[in-house]
Structure formats: structure tokens, C-alpha cells
Design a protein around this motif. Structure first.
Motif, PDB file in Angstrom:
ATOM      1  N   MET A   1       0.820  -1.208   0.000  1.00 21.61           N
ATOM      2  CA  MET A   1       0.000   0.000   0.000  1.00 21.61           C
ATOM      3  C   MET A   1       0.861   1.268   0.000  1.00 21.61           C
ATOM      4  O   MET A   1       0.561   2.234  -0.694  1.00 21.61           O
ATOM      5  CB  MET A   1      -0.925  -0.015   1.229  1.00 21.61           C
ATOM      6  N   VAL A   2       1.974   1.250   0.745  1.00 22.17           N
ATOM      7  CA  VAL A   2       2.856   2.429   0.793  1.00 22.17           C
ATOM      8  C   VAL A   2       3.418   2.727  -0.601  1.00 22.17           C
ATOM      9  O   VAL A   2       3.391   3.863  -1.082  1.00 22.17           O
ATOM     10  CB  VAL A   2       4.004   2.211   1.795  1.00 22.17           C
ATOM     11  N   GLY A   3       3.914   1.689  -1.268  1.00 21.02           N
ATOM     12  CA  GLY A   3       4.462   1.891  -2.613  1.00 21.02           C
ATOM     13  C   GLY A   3       3.421   2.396  -3.583  1.00 21.02           C
ATOM     14  O   GLY A   3       3.686   3.280  -4.412  1.00 21.02           O
ATOM     15  N   LEU A   4       2.214   1.855  -3.482  1.00 22.86           N
ATOM     16  CA  LEU A   4       1.131   2.262  -4.374  1.00 22.86           C
ATOM     17  C   LEU A   4       0.760   3.722  -4.171  1.00 22.86           C
ATOM     18  O   LEU A   4       0.627   4.494  -5.128  1.00 22.86           O
ATOM     19  CB  LEU A   4      -0.087   1.366  -4.123  1.00 22.86           C
ATOM     20  N   LEU A   5       0.619   4.135  -2.912  1.00 22.73           N
ATOM     21  CA  LEU A   5       0.172   5.490  -2.620  1.00 22.73           C
ATOM     22  C   LEU A   5       1.220   6.532  -2.975  1.00 22.73           C
ATOM     23  O   LEU A   5       0.893   7.620  -3.447  1.00 22.73           O
ATOM     24  CB  LEU A   5      -0.207   5.602  -1.141  1.00 22.73           C
ATOM     25  N   VAL A   6       2.488   6.207  -2.756  1.00 22.05           N
ATOM     26  CA  VAL A   6       3.561   7.162  -3.057  1.00 22.05           C
ATOM     27  C   VAL A   6       3.779   7.283  -4.558  1.00 22.05           C
ATOM     28  O   VAL A   6       3.970   8.383  -5.093  1.00 22.05           O
ATOM     29  CB  VAL A   6       4.868   6.740  -2.355  1.00 22.05           C
ATOM     30  N   ALA A   7       3.732   6.160  -5.266  1.00 14.50           N
ATOM     31  CA  ALA A   7       4.111   6.157  -6.677  1.00 14.50           C
ATOM     32  C   ALA A   7       2.987   6.574  -7.620  1.00 14.50           C
ATOM     33  O   ALA A   7       3.262   7.037  -8.729  1.00 14.50           O
ATOM     34  CB  ALA A   7       4.625   4.768  -7.070  1.00 14.50           C
ATOM     35  N   SER A   8       1.730   6.424  -7.208  1.00 16.60           N
ATOM     36  CA  SER A   8       0.619   6.745  -8.122  1.00 16.60           C
ATOM     37  C   SER A   8       0.661   8.189  -8.616  1.00 16.60           C
ATOM     38  O   SER A   8       0.594   8.435  -9.828  1.00 16.60           O
ATOM     39  CB  SER A   8      -0.722   6.453  -7.434  1.00 16.60           C
ATOM     40  N   PRO A   9       0.772   9.212  -7.735  1.00 15.68           N
ATOM     41  CA  PRO A   9       0.860  10.585  -8.238  1.00 15.68           C
ATOM     42  C   PRO A   9       2.119  10.833  -9.072  1.00 15.68           C
ATOM     43  O   PRO A   9       2.105  11.662  -9.983  1.00 15.68           O
ATOM     44  CB  PRO A   9       0.872  11.436  -6.948  1.00 15.68           C
ATOM     45  N   ILE A  10       3.203  10.125  -8.750  1.00 14.90           N
ATOM     46  CA  ILE A  10       4.448  10.308  -9.501  1.00 14.90           C
ATOM     47  C   ILE A  10       4.275   9.842 -10.938  1.00 14.90           C
ATOM     48  O   ILE A  10       4.649  10.539 -11.895  1.00 14.90           O
ATOM     49  CB  ILE A  10       5.607   9.556  -8.815  1.00 14.90           C
TER      50      ILE A  10
END
Length: 414
Positions: free
Chosen positions: A1-10
């Protein structure tokens, strides 16, 4: 979940300056190596890091796949195509449980991860070797590359030695300026999204909806065991959710297409399906018999899952084409950060205070009515389908000809 949330806007912001099809290839490559790393992990933290990287890979799809589908789907079947995409989430989850269980019992759990990585390998390769498909609302990569080439070559055509000697400084200044422009662009886009009433109302309703769904998935089996003394609560709840998720998601997309896909109709379907689904789910938990619960809860889940395609249709169509990836990314981040992530511990705290799973389930399910009310408000907003509006204003350039896509990059700088 952490990777998904951080990388989605990027990934969503990178789509402004890089071809989105290549970004999906990059994301799938990260996903493939991360899954292989899970199978090769040697301690707790190594598998945690690999799982975070799996989320990074998923983020490329979260932000970019839905806009691709929306670009290429027939006008009369846009929501049905989106429903097919989102139907893959419960279907994939079900297949994953079966596959993981079989491989883990026959060989070893590590081989389940390695097999996943091998099965995925052709897809990141296709992402790099296939001719890129531009997203509507973004300038073609060729024009960007030409602009960069001109900027790089122009200083060398001068005979001034001072200019040549300061080439490194100029390059660094341009890099810093480009990075600053990227941050400024993201900030401006975020401001635009947060001032869009339709987007905000849609996401607020989605957060309330996901608050319940997240707690259901975590506490559902335990509540079922305590209320109805289910011996196989995990299997029963999991099976019901998978079947209802697939059928309900497909039905929601087909129904909205039959109604004519508009933002107003999508809000009507969201509000109505959620309201009816909440009634059936509440009624299910009021039954003392297991058979009565199963019948009503199945109907309720079918109605609840009919929202998946319409809610994402609104996120795609309430903004101009160049903001669609960011819209999907922020919607995903919001429903997790404010929805299913905090709901499970909050429901646990509630249960610790009242010590009655039936009452806890009824209180949790009532949040569906809040989601229905928020989406009901969306019906009366002055919503404009920007995708359709552009198609009406530019019928010649909006044809589904891949060689002549509508490309409006309002973020490009001269």
C-alpha cells in the motif's frame, strides 16, 4: 500500500513529459523484479521492501490504464470496458488464492512468487517494444524530442567561446528549471482537482464507500463466525465477495451504458445502487438464520459492487483529458488513506467498546447511507463531461484514429 500510494501521483505527473505507454512498461518491470524478489527474500524486512516495490509497479496501471481504456473504448461501451478492467481485481484475487494455495502445498511458497514473475515477464517487454499509444490530452513524444534536440544543439551553433564554456552551467540551470516546472505543474494540477466540485464529491462518496468495504474484507469472516458460527467463514465470505464483485462490477458498467453514460446518470446509479445495497446488507445482519443472511447479503453485495465502473467513469470524465491520470491517482490515494486503511482499526476499537459483532456490523454498514447521500448531491451539481464536450466541438479530430489522436497538452511550455 505504501508503494502504491507514493508512486501513483508520480506516475501520473510523469505522464506529462513521458510517453504513458512506456511508463506502464517501466511499472510492470518494477513489479516483475519485485515479485521475484519476494520469492528470494531472506528475512522479514527484505520481503516488506519487495512488497512495497510491487505497489510501485501497480501504481503505473492505477494512473494510466483507465485513461487508455477510456480513449479506445467505443463511445456506447465506455463504462462496460472500464467494468471489465475493474472486474479483474476480484477475479485476480480469487485466482491468486487458488494458484498460491496449490503451488504452496505442492512445492514451496517461493515458487508461487517466481512463477508469477515468469508469467508477467512478456508484458513489460511488450510495453517497451510495442509502438507507443499516446494518451488524449498529451503532446506527442516526437514533438517533445524535437524540442529537446533543438535546445541541445542550438548553443553549439554559436561561435562564442564563452557560451560554449558555460554549456554545463546552462544545462544544469535548465535541469533545475525543468524540475521546478514539474513541481509547479503538479501543484497547479492538484489545485485544479481540489477546486472541482464534481471530483471532490465523487471522491468523498468513494471514501465513505471504501471505508465499509475495507472493514468488511478485514473483519467480515470474524463477524460471520461470531454472529452465525460459520465454520468456514473465510471461504464463504471470500467466495461471495469474488462472485458478487465480478457480476456486480460488470452489471454496473452495462447498466450505465444502457442509461447513456453521463456524469449525472453515473451519480444516480451510484446513489441508488449504494442506498439499496445498504438496505439489503442491513437487513442481512438483522436475520438470525444463516440462510436468510446469505440471501440478503449476496443481493446487497451485488448492488454495492455495481458502483465500481460508474465511480471511475466520473473520475475520468469530470476533468480535462490531461488531468485524467492525476485524477485516478489522487482518487486511489484518497480512498485508501481516508477509507479502508483507517476503517479496520476503527471498527476494532468500536467492537472493543460494545462487544457485539451484530451491532458493530450494523453501525459499519450504515456508513453506506452516507456514501449514497454524498453521491446523491452530485446529481445536482453543474457537471460537464469534458471528454464528450471536446468530442462534440472537434468531431473531425476526435475520431478513434490512432494516427490522429486529439492531443491537447495544456502543460507544454513554448
Amino acid at each position: 500500500m505504501v508503494g502504491l500510494l507514493v508512486a501513483s501521483p508520480i506516475f501520473a505527473s510523469l505522464a506529462k513529459s513521458h510517453n504513458p505507454f512506456r511508463l506502464i512498461g517501466v511499472g510492470l518491470s518494477v513489479w516483475t523484479f519485485a515479485v521475484a524478489g519476494c520469492g528470494s527474500s531472506f528475512d522479514f524486512w527484505s520481503i516488506v521492501i519487495c512488497r512495497m516495490l510491487v505497489g510501485v509497479g501497480e501504481a503505473s496501471f492505477i494512473s494510466l490504464a483507465a485513461p487508455f481504456i477510456d480513449d479506445n473504448a467505443p463511445v456506447a461501451q465506455k463504462t462496460a470496458w472500464l467494468a471489465m478492467f475493474y472486474m479483474c481485481i476480484p477475479a485476480g484475487t480469487a485466482l491468486g488464492y487458488v494458484y498460491g494455495g496449490i503451488v504452496g502445498s505442492l512445492v514451496n511458497w517461493r515458487f508461487a512468487f517466481w512463477g508469477e514473475a515468469i508469467l508477467m515477464l512478456p508484458f513489460p517487454i511488450l510495453g517497451f517494444v510495442t509502438e507507443p499509444l499516446p494518451l488524449r490530452g498529451f503532446a506527442p513524444m516526437e514533438s517533445r524530442e524535437a524540442l529537446v534536440s533543438v535546445e541541445a544543439v542550438a548553443p553549439e551553433t554559436e561561435d562564442d567561446g564563452t557560451l560554449a564554456g558555460g554549456q554545463a552551467f546552462v544545462t544544469q540551470s535548465k535541469s533545475a528549471s525543468k524540475l521546478w516546472n514539474q513541481f509547479t505543474r503538479i501543484a497547479n494540477d492538484m489545485q485544479t482537482l481540489l477546486h472541482d466540485q464534481v471530483f471532490v464529491v465523487n471522491v468523498l462518496g468513494y471514501i465513505s464507500y471504501n471505508f465499509v468495504i475495507g472493514a468488511y474484507s478485514y473483519w467480515g469472516p470474524k463477524a460471520g463466525y461470531n454472529i452465525y458460527h460459520m465454520g468456514n467463514a473465510d471461504l464463504l465470505f471470500g467466495g461471495m465477495t469474488v462472485v458478487c464483485g465480478i457480476l456486480g462490477t460488470l452489471a454496473g458498467g452495462l447498466i450505465l451504458d444502457k442509461m447513456t453514460s453521463t456524469i449525472s446518470n453515473a451519480f444516480k446509479l451510484l446513489s441508488g445502487a449504494t442506498f439499496l445495497g445498504a438496505i439489503f446488507c442491513l437487513g442481512a445482519f438483522c436475520f438470525k438464520s444463516l440462510s436468510g443472511f446469505l440471501v440478503l447479503f449476496t443481493i446487497g453485495e451485488l448492488l454495492i459492487f455495481a458502483t465500481q465502473a460508474p465511480v471511475n467513469y466520473i473520475s475520468l470524465h469530470c476533468v480535462k483529458p490531461s488531468l485524467r491520470p492525476l485524477s485516478m491517482a489522487i482518487s486511489t490515494v484518497s480512498i485508501h488513506v481516508f477509507g479502508d486503511v483507517p476503517s479496520s482499526p476503527l471498527v476494532g476499537i468500536l467492537q472493543d467498546h460494545i462487544h457485539n459483532w451484530r451491532k458493530t456490523a450494523l453501525i459499519l454498514t450504515s456508513v453506506f447511507f452516507l456514501a449514497s447521500l454524498i453521491w446523491f448531491i452530485g446529481i445536482f451539481l453543474n457537471s460537464v463531461d469534458l471528454f464528450s464536450e471536446e468530442a462534440d466541438e472537434h468531431p473531425a479530430t476526435c475520431r478513434r484514429d490512432k494516427m490522429k489522436p486529439l492531443l491537447e497538452d495544456d502543460s507544454s511550455e513554448p
